[in-house]
Write a protein that holds these residues in place. Structure first.
Motif, PDB file in Angstrom:
ATOM      1  N   ILE A   1       0.866  -1.181   0.000  1.00 65.35           N
ATOM      2  CA  ILE A   1       0.000   0.000   0.000  1.00 65.35           C
ATOM      3  C   ILE A   1       0.899   1.226   0.000  1.00 65.35           C
ATOM      4  CG2 ILE A   1      -1.659   1.338   1.344  1.00 65.35           C
ATOM      5  CD1 ILE A   1      -2.796  -1.300   2.364  1.00 65.35           C
ATOM      6  N   LYS A   2       0.576   2.177  -0.867  1.00 69.01           N
ATOM      7  CA  LYS A   2       1.347   3.408  -0.961  1.00 69.01           C
ATOM      8  C   LYS A   2       0.473   4.577  -0.519  1.00 69.01           C
ATOM      9  CE  LYS A   2       4.251   1.831  -4.805  1.00 69.01           C
ATOM     10  NZ  LYS A   2       4.691   2.093  -6.200  1.00 69.01           N
ATOM     11  N   ILE A   3       1.037   5.407   0.333  1.00 64.98           N
ATOM     12  CA  ILE A   3       0.329   6.594   0.815  1.00 64.98           C
ATOM     13  C   ILE A   3       1.190   7.811   0.493  1.00 64.98           C
ATOM     14  CG2 ILE A   3      -0.742   7.710   2.797  1.00 64.98           C
ATOM     15  CD1 ILE A   3      -0.710   4.948   4.182  1.00 64.98           C
ATOM     16  N   ASN A   4       0.671   8.668  -0.348  1.00 66.38           N
ATOM     17  CA  ASN A   4       1.390   9.876  -0.750  1.00 66.38           C
ATOM     18  C   ASN A   4       0.772  11.068  -0.034  1.00 66.38           C
ATOM     19  OD1 ASN A   4       2.361  12.183  -2.297  1.00 66.38           O
ATOM     20  ND2 ASN A   4       3.126  10.653  -3.739  1.00 66.38           N
ATOM     21  N   ILE A   5       1.598  11.824   0.680  1.00 63.96           N
ATOM     22  CA  ILE A   5       1.116  12.967   1.468  1.00 63.96           C
ATOM     23  C   ILE A   5       1.887  14.220   1.063  1.00 63.96           C
ATOM     24  CG2 ILE A   5       0.781  13.921   3.786  1.00 63.96           C
ATOM     25  CD1 ILE A   5       0.792  11.067   4.861  1.00 63.96           C
ATOM     26  N   SER A   6       1.165  15.242   0.680  1.00 63.52           N
ATOM     27  CA  SER A   6       1.791  16.519   0.335  1.00 63.52           C
ATOM     28  C   SER A   6       0.840  17.638   0.751  1.00 63.52           C
ATOM     29  CB  SER A   6       2.090  16.597  -1.167  1.00 63.52           C
ATOM     30  OG  SER A   6       0.892  16.496  -1.913  1.00 63.52           O
ATOM     31  N   ALA A   7       1.317  18.861   0.650  1.00 68.14           N
ATOM     32  CA  ALA A   7       0.486  20.001   1.036  1.00 68.14           C
ATOM     33  C   ALA A   7       0.939  21.236   0.289  1.00 68.14           C
ATOM     34  CB  ALA A   7       0.550  20.242   2.542  1.00 68.14           C
ATOM     35  N   ASP A   8      -0.017  22.092  -0.014  1.00 68.56           N
ATOM     36  CA  ASP A   8       0.354  23.368  -0.620  1.00 68.56           C
ATOM     37  C   ASP A   8       0.341  24.445   0.468  1.00 68.56           C
ATOM     38  OD1 ASP A   8      -2.292  23.801  -0.077  1.00 68.56           O
ATOM     39  OD2 ASP A   8      -2.917  24.006  -2.172  1.00 68.56           O
ATOM     40  N   ASN A   9       0.752  25.629   0.092  1.00 63.76           N
ATOM     41  CA  ASN A   9       0.783  26.775   0.994  1.00 63.76           C
ATOM     42  C   ASN A   9       1.630  26.505   2.236  1.00 63.76           C
ATOM     43  OD1 ASN A   9       0.136  29.429   1.666  1.00 63.76           O
ATOM     44  ND2 ASN A   9      -1.607  28.811   2.936  1.00 63.76           N
ATOM     45  N   THR A  10       2.737  25.788   2.056  1.00 59.34           N
ATOM     46  CA  THR A  10       3.682  25.568   3.155  1.00 59.34           C
ATOM     47  C   THR A  10       5.042  26.130   2.764  1.00 59.34           C
ATOM     48  OG1 THR A  10       4.236  23.369   2.298  1.00 59.34           O
ATOM     49  CG2 THR A  10       2.529  23.497   3.994  1.00 59.34           C
ATOM     50  N   PRO A  11       5.802  26.603   3.726  1.00 66.90           N
ATOM     51  CA  PRO A  11       7.116  27.165   3.404  1.00 66.90           C
ATOM     52  C   PRO A  11       8.078  26.071   2.939  1.00 66.90           C
ATOM     53  CG  PRO A  11       6.829  27.023   5.776  1.00 66.90           C
ATOM     54  CD  PRO A  11       5.507  26.673   5.168  1.00 66.90           C
ATOM     55  N   PRO A  12       9.008  26.386   2.055  1.00 63.65           N
ATOM     56  CA  PRO A  12       9.987  25.401   1.602  1.00 63.65           C
ATOM     57  C   PRO A  12      10.936  25.013   2.734  1.00 63.65           C
ATOM     58  CG  PRO A  12      10.543  27.568   0.765  1.00 63.65           C
ATOM     59  CD  PRO A  12       9.200  27.702   1.405  1.00 63.65           C
ATOM     60  N   VAL A  13      11.482  23.821   2.628  1.00 59.30           N
ATOM     61  CA  VAL A  13      12.422  23.317   3.635  1.00 59.30           C
ATOM     62  C   VAL A  13      13.838  23.679   3.209  1.00 59.30           C
ATOM     63  CG1 VAL A  13      13.311  21.261   4.789  1.00 59.30           C
ATOM     64  CG2 VAL A  13      10.875  21.450   4.264  1.00 59.30           C
ATOM     65  N   SER A  14      14.570  24.326   4.113  1.00 61.02           N
ATOM     66  CA  SER A  14      15.912  24.800   3.756  1.00 61.02           C
ATOM     67  C   SER A  14      16.990  23.736   3.990  1.00 61.02           C
ATOM     68  CB  SER A  14      16.253  26.060   4.547  1.00 61.02           C
ATOM     69  OG  SER A  14      16.139  25.815   5.939  1.00 61.02           O
ATOM     70  N   HIS A  15      16.728  22.793   4.885  1.00 61.49           N
ATOM     71  CA  HIS A  15      17.717  21.751   5.185  1.00 61.49           C
ATOM     72  C   HIS A  15      17.081  20.386   4.929  1.00 61.49           C
ATOM     73  CE1 HIS A  15      20.514  24.637   6.952  1.00 61.49           C
ATOM     74  NE2 HIS A  15      19.468  25.190   7.539  1.00 61.49           N
ATOM     75  N   PHE A  16      16.777  20.120   3.687  1.00 56.69           N
ATOM     76  CA  PHE A  16      16.066  18.911   3.300  1.00 56.69           C
ATOM     77  C   PHE A  16      16.798  17.646   3.741  1.00 56.69           C
ATOM     78  CE2 PHE A  16      15.384  15.560   0.097  1.00 56.69           C
ATOM     79  CZ  PHE A  16      14.019  15.385   0.225  1.00 56.69           C
ATOM     80  N   GLU A  17      18.136  17.649   3.623  1.00 62.80           N
ATOM     81  CA  GLU A  17      18.916  16.445   3.900  1.00 62.80           C
ATOM     82  C   GLU A  17      18.931  16.059   5.374  1.00 62.80           C
ATOM     83  OE1 GLU A  17      21.517  19.895   4.698  1.00 62.80           O
ATOM     84  OE2 GLU A  17      20.131  19.349   3.096  1.00 62.80           O
ATOM     85  N   ARG A  18      18.436  16.932   6.251  1.00 61.41           N
ATOM     86  CA  ARG A  18      18.499  16.669   7.687  1.00 61.41           C
ATOM     87  C   ARG A  18      17.141  16.279   8.278  1.00 61.41           C
ATOM     88  NH1 ARG A  18      22.385  20.871  10.686  1.00 61.41           N
ATOM     89  NH2 ARG A  18      22.521  19.031  12.024  1.00 61.41           N
ATOM     90  N   LEU A  19      16.169  16.003   7.435  1.00 66.78           N
ATOM     91  CA  LEU A  19      14.815  15.746   7.917  1.00 66.78           C
ATOM     92  C   LEU A  19      14.737  14.560   8.871  1.00 66.78           C
ATOM     93  CD1 LEU A  19      12.593  16.363   4.759  1.00 66.78           C
ATOM     94  CD2 LEU A  19      12.620  17.682   6.869  1.00 66.78           C
ATOM     95  N   PHE A  20      15.470  13.479   8.587  1.00 62.09           N
ATOM     96  CA  PHE A  20      15.394  12.282   9.414  1.00 62.09           C
ATOM     97  C   PHE A  20      16.541  12.203  10.424  1.00 62.09           C
ATOM     98  CE2 PHE A  20      13.072  11.039   5.541  1.00 62.09           C
ATOM     99  CZ  PHE A  20      11.863  10.686   6.113  1.00 62.09           C
ATOM    100  N   GLU A  21      17.299  13.262  10.554  1.00 55.89           N
ATOM    101  CA  GLU A  21      18.408  13.282  11.511  1.00 55.89           C
ATOM    102  C   GLU A  21      17.857  13.466  12.915  1.00 55.89           C
ATOM    103  OE1 GLU A  21      22.009  16.290  12.760  1.00 55.89           O
ATOM    104  OE2 GLU A  21      21.527  16.091  10.629  1.00 55.89           O
ATOM    105  N   PRO A  22      18.193  12.552  13.840  1.00 54.18           N
ATOM    106  CA  PRO A  22      17.691  12.716  15.213  1.00 54.18           C
ATOM    107  C   PRO A  22      18.179  14.010  15.842  1.00 54.18           C
ATOM    108  CG  PRO A  22      18.639  10.521  14.875  1.00 54.18           C
ATOM    109  CD  PRO A  22      19.005  11.348  13.678  1.00 54.18           C
ATOM    110  N   PHE A  23      17.303  14.633  16.600  1.00 52.06           N
ATOM    111  CA  PHE A  23      17.587  15.830  17.401  1.00 52.06           C
ATOM    112  C   PHE A  23      17.793  17.088  16.567  1.00 52.06           C
ATOM    113  CE2 PHE A  23      19.839  12.169  19.499  1.00 52.06           C
ATOM    114  CZ  PHE A  23      18.761  11.830  20.281  1.00 52.06           C
TER     115      PHE A  23
END
Length: 354
Positions: free
Chosen positions: A288-310
């Motif tokens: 099962i695939k669940i795709n989640i997105s949203a409009d009207n949100t600010p861009p992420v400046s540090h994309f590569e650190r999203l799953f980095e703990p802390f």
């Protein structure tokens, strides 16, 4: 000249025979030392790398070498123990090993024969290396356990923070309900209460029996589950598709909650931002695939650190929400990936195997 050689032939033969005998003797000694080293390694494996047990049970193997006896004293996390085996006379070799809160003092009584000492010393070093390795394994296991406990504590802090925010959100709704809208707020509470109960049950179960992978299975209608989470966080959403799946409780639902809560937190930090969430559910044969997105949100400046703990872009955040999401999905045979739109908005894709 020939007469001289005839007299030397017996000497050559005797010398060659002596050398051959010495080489054979040394080969047999080396072979025996190698056999005993392997026996120590196998014994250590059989005893599951338990250093005190290995220390007590290694003498029968050592006794087959030139080692005449051992005497040892072990300080094991503040508990002293000692022992000895074999004879206490002979050339003594003293060694000390200290790893963390474990310290060993050991003496070996060696054979007096010089040629045997070299093989005995090699066997002793092998034995000491195995003891030291067992101590490092124990120290590493303890460090890993404390690390796991620290991670568990952080996960609990994150879950308890979510429950506290649920209660704050409901309190705000109750405090601002306009006259004549009581049924609307009642419907909201009816939808929110089961989700809060799931989170509270997860916290209680974790505190009482630890974070178990044997959570009871829960049958989920994904469209309904996602709709309830969006209602709880007052998110405008459009959900396309549906699927039914049975997964361990507080895994997939907790992961989806963590993802969608990010959009609620964006709205709290930036009041003028009101995300509209788009969710697509694909029910395939194997997953099962669940795709989640949203409009009207600010861009992420540090994309590569999203799953980095802390790490968190929110000063008030713990930085473990998405990291915890990955752990939850792993329990239910799921994975998460994330991408960015051309304008920098996040797009989450969750795969869950059936």
């Amino acid at each position: 000249m020939s007469a001289m050689l005839e007299h030397l032939y017996p000497i050559f033969i005797l010398t060659g025979t002596t050398i051959a005998a010495v080489l054979l003797y040394l080969w047999l000694q080396a072979r025996n030392a190698n056999r005993l080293s392997l026996a120590l390694i196998r014994l250590n494996e059989q005893l599951q790398f338990d250093m005190p047990v290995f220390l007590r049970n290694a003498w029968p193997v050592l006794a087959q070498s030139g080692v005449r006896g051992i005497t040892w004293k072990l300080d094991w996390f503040g508990i002293s123990m000692e022992g000895s085996a074999g004879k206490t006379s002979g050339t003594s070799v003293h060694r000390e090993i200290e790893v963390g809160e474990m310290k060993l003092f050991i003496d070996f009584q060696q054979s007096q024969y010089n040629e045997r000492r070299y093989f005995d010393e090699a066997l002793i070093e092998t034995f000491l290396l195995l003891l030291r390795t067992d101590m490092w394994i124990k120290a590493g296991t303890i460090d890993a356990t404390f690390s796991q406990m620290s991670k568990l504590t952080l996960f609990l802090q994150h879950d308890m923070k979510n429950v506290a925010q649920f209660i704050q959100l409901m309190s705000d709704q109750l405090a601002t309900v306009p006259a004549g809208k009581e049924q609307q707020i009642l419907d909201y509470l009816r939808a929110a209460a089961p989700l809060i109960r799931h989170r509270a049950d997860h916290i209680v179960r974790t505190l009482t029996i630890g974070q178990s992978r044997e959570n009871p299975l829960r049958q989920m209608q994904l469209q309904e589950e996602l709709s309830q989470i969006c209602k709880l966080y007052h998110l405008d959403c459009t959900i396309t598709g549906n699927a039914q799946i049975s997964v361990p409780e507080n895994t997939l639902d907790g992961a989806l909650d963590n993802i969608l809560k990010n959009y609620h937190d964006i709205n709290l930090r930036e009041a003028e931002v009101k995300p509209h969430v788009f969710i697509t559910i694909q029910d395939n044969e194997s997953d099962i695939k669940i795709n989640i997105s949203a409009d009207n949100t600010p861009p992420v400046s540090h994309f590569e650190r999203l799953f980095e703990p802390f790490w968190s872009s929110d000063p008030a955040g713990l930085g473990i929400g998405l990291y915890q999401t990955k752990q939850m999905l792993r329990i239910c045979n799921g994975v998460i990936s994330v991408g960015q739109s051309e304008t920098g908005q996040l797009q989450f894709l969750v795969h869950v195997a059936k």
